[in-house]
Design a protein around this motif. Sequence first.
Motif, PDB file in Angstrom:
ATOM      1  N   ALA A 132       0.831  -1.208   0.000  1.00  0.00           N
ATOM      2  CA  ALA A 132       0.000   0.000   0.000  1.00  0.00           C
ATOM      3  C   ALA A 132       0.866   1.260   0.000  1.00  0.00           C
ATOM      4  O   ALA A 132       0.578   2.226  -0.718  1.00  0.00           O
ATOM      5  N   ALA A 133       1.928   1.258   0.793  1.00  0.00           N
ATOM      6  CA  ALA A 133       2.825   2.422   0.832  1.00  0.00           C
ATOM      7  C   ALA A 133       3.502   2.632  -0.521  1.00  0.00           C
ATOM      8  O   ALA A 133       3.665   3.776  -0.976  1.00  0.00           O
ATOM      9  N   LEU A 134       3.880   1.538  -1.179  1.00  0.00           N
ATOM     10  CA  LEU A 134       4.493   1.630  -2.503  1.00  0.00           C
ATOM     11  C   LEU A 134       3.512   2.223  -3.515  1.00  0.00           C
ATOM     12  O   LEU A 134       3.867   3.113  -4.296  1.00  0.00           O
ATOM     13  N   MET A 174      -3.834   2.968 -12.249  1.00  0.00           N
ATOM     14  CA  MET A 174      -4.455   1.647 -12.165  1.00  0.00           C
ATOM     15  C   MET A 174      -3.413   0.618 -11.784  1.00  0.00           C
ATOM     16  O   MET A 174      -2.245   0.731 -12.157  1.00  0.00           O
ATOM     17  N   VAL A 175      -3.867  -0.370 -11.017  1.00  0.00           N
ATOM     18  CA  VAL A 175      -2.985  -1.425 -10.535  1.00  0.00           C
ATOM     19  C   VAL A 175      -3.631  -2.767 -10.842  1.00  0.00           C
ATOM     20  O   VAL A 175      -4.801  -3.001 -10.513  1.00  0.00           O
ATOM     21  N   ASP A 180     -10.262  -9.979   2.863  1.00  0.00           N
ATOM     22  CA  ASP A 180     -10.380  -9.670   1.452  1.00  0.00           C
ATOM     23  C   ASP A 180      -9.237  -8.716   1.124  1.00  0.00           C
ATOM     24  O   ASP A 180      -9.264  -7.538   1.482  1.00  0.00           O
ATOM     25  N   LEU A 181      -8.203  -9.224   0.451  1.00  0.00           N
ATOM     26  CA  LEU A 181      -6.989  -8.439   0.248  1.00  0.00           C
ATOM     27  C   LEU A 181      -7.236  -7.184  -0.595  1.00  0.00           C
ATOM     28  O   LEU A 181      -6.647  -6.135  -0.327  1.00  0.00           O
ATOM     29  N   VAL A 182      -8.076  -7.290  -1.617  1.00  0.00           N
ATOM     30  CA  VAL A 182      -8.358  -6.113  -2.443  1.00  0.00           C
ATOM     31  C   VAL A 182      -9.059  -5.037  -1.625  1.00  0.00           C
ATOM     32  O   VAL A 182      -8.728  -3.855  -1.710  1.00  0.00           O
ATOM     33  N   GLN A 183     -10.044  -5.443  -0.817  1.00  0.00           N
ATOM     34  CA  GLN A 183     -10.748  -4.467   0.008  1.00  0.00           C
ATOM     35  C   GLN A 183      -9.777  -3.782   0.974  1.00  0.00           C
ATOM     36  O   GLN A 183      -9.838  -2.559   1.173  1.00  0.00           O
ATOM     37  N   GLN A 184      -8.879  -4.577   1.572  1.00  0.00           N
ATOM     38  CA  GLN A 184      -7.901  -4.004   2.496  1.00  0.00           C
ATOM     39  C   GLN A 184      -7.015  -2.983   1.800  1.00  0.00           C
ATOM     40  O   GLN A 184      -6.773  -1.890   2.315  1.00  0.00           O
ATOM     41  N   THR A 211      -5.246   2.581   0.407  1.00  0.00           N
ATOM     42  CA  THR A 211      -4.760   3.483  -0.644  1.00  0.00           C
ATOM     43  C   THR A 211      -5.768   4.536  -1.071  1.00  0.00           C
ATOM     44  O   THR A 211      -5.395   5.540  -1.680  1.00  0.00           O
ATOM     45  N   GLY A 212      -7.058   4.299  -0.803  1.00  0.00           N
ATOM     46  CA  GLY A 212      -8.091   5.218  -1.263  1.00  0.00           C
ATOM     47  C   GLY A 212      -8.533   4.976  -2.694  1.00  0.00           C
ATOM     48  O   GLY A 212      -9.253   5.792  -3.278  1.00  0.00           O
TER      49      GLY A 212
END
Length: 263
Positions: A51-53, A61-62, A83-87, A92-93
């Motif tokens: 997230a920091a990266l 887009m990622v 849920d990794l995407v939700q986290q 990241t916003g």
Amino acid sequence: MKTFFFVLSFCLLSSGLVAQDKNELVKILTYNIYHGENPFNPGQSNLDEIAALIKELNPDMVAMQEVDSMTTRTAKVYGTKVDLVQQLAELTGYHGYFAKAMDFAEGGYGEGLLIKNPATFETQNLSIPEGGEPRAAAWATITLDSGTKIAFAGTHLCHQFEKNRIAQVSEVSKKAKKESLPTIWAGDLNFTPTSEEYRSIKGNWKDAGALPTPYSPTYGSMEDGARIDYVWYDSSKFSLLSYEVLNVPHSDHYPVLVTLQLK
């Protein structure tokens, strides 16, 4: 202070390009995130670092691969199913989307997208003519700040069979043509630039990492690893401005960062 350094970077910017509207620039990051666990320190999360990266690089887009959603595997790392995407979306916003390729460990396993701008999402199930693990592509239709709509897909192709990968490449390409929007697709494709799968990608598609030298691996050792993570773009709609492979220790893959410009 930056927590990464570029191991490969080239820039094709000219004064004329810089002068154009920055809203026409599109920055893409693709990253296999190793199911939210640091492969070099088993049991430790890698999400805060990822997230920091993302926040530092600030891509539009990622595309993420090896993404878990509510699995017992995440529970072993986080103490509860995650849920990794939700986290990552919360950290990241960004707008997040999970495309499940298959059921796994009481949850799902597949692809993840993080998109900065408003977008609509869908999942494309990919064929596996030789059998093996189910695969999918996560698609987003994105409205840029300029109002232009583009399509973006993230995928993780079969790691076992060449025939599957060739079929999956074809299916992603056909859907892109049907979308009839400026299109970019990216991910861990599990083939190298010398493979039959690579040669099967025809037409206006361009590999963003094809031009730089020396060769820069995206998986394994930086000295003798493999380049299997890609960003492909429609060269009739985009120009390549920059390509970078980042040496960061959060996964067994290296993230790839690409900047394109709409023609």
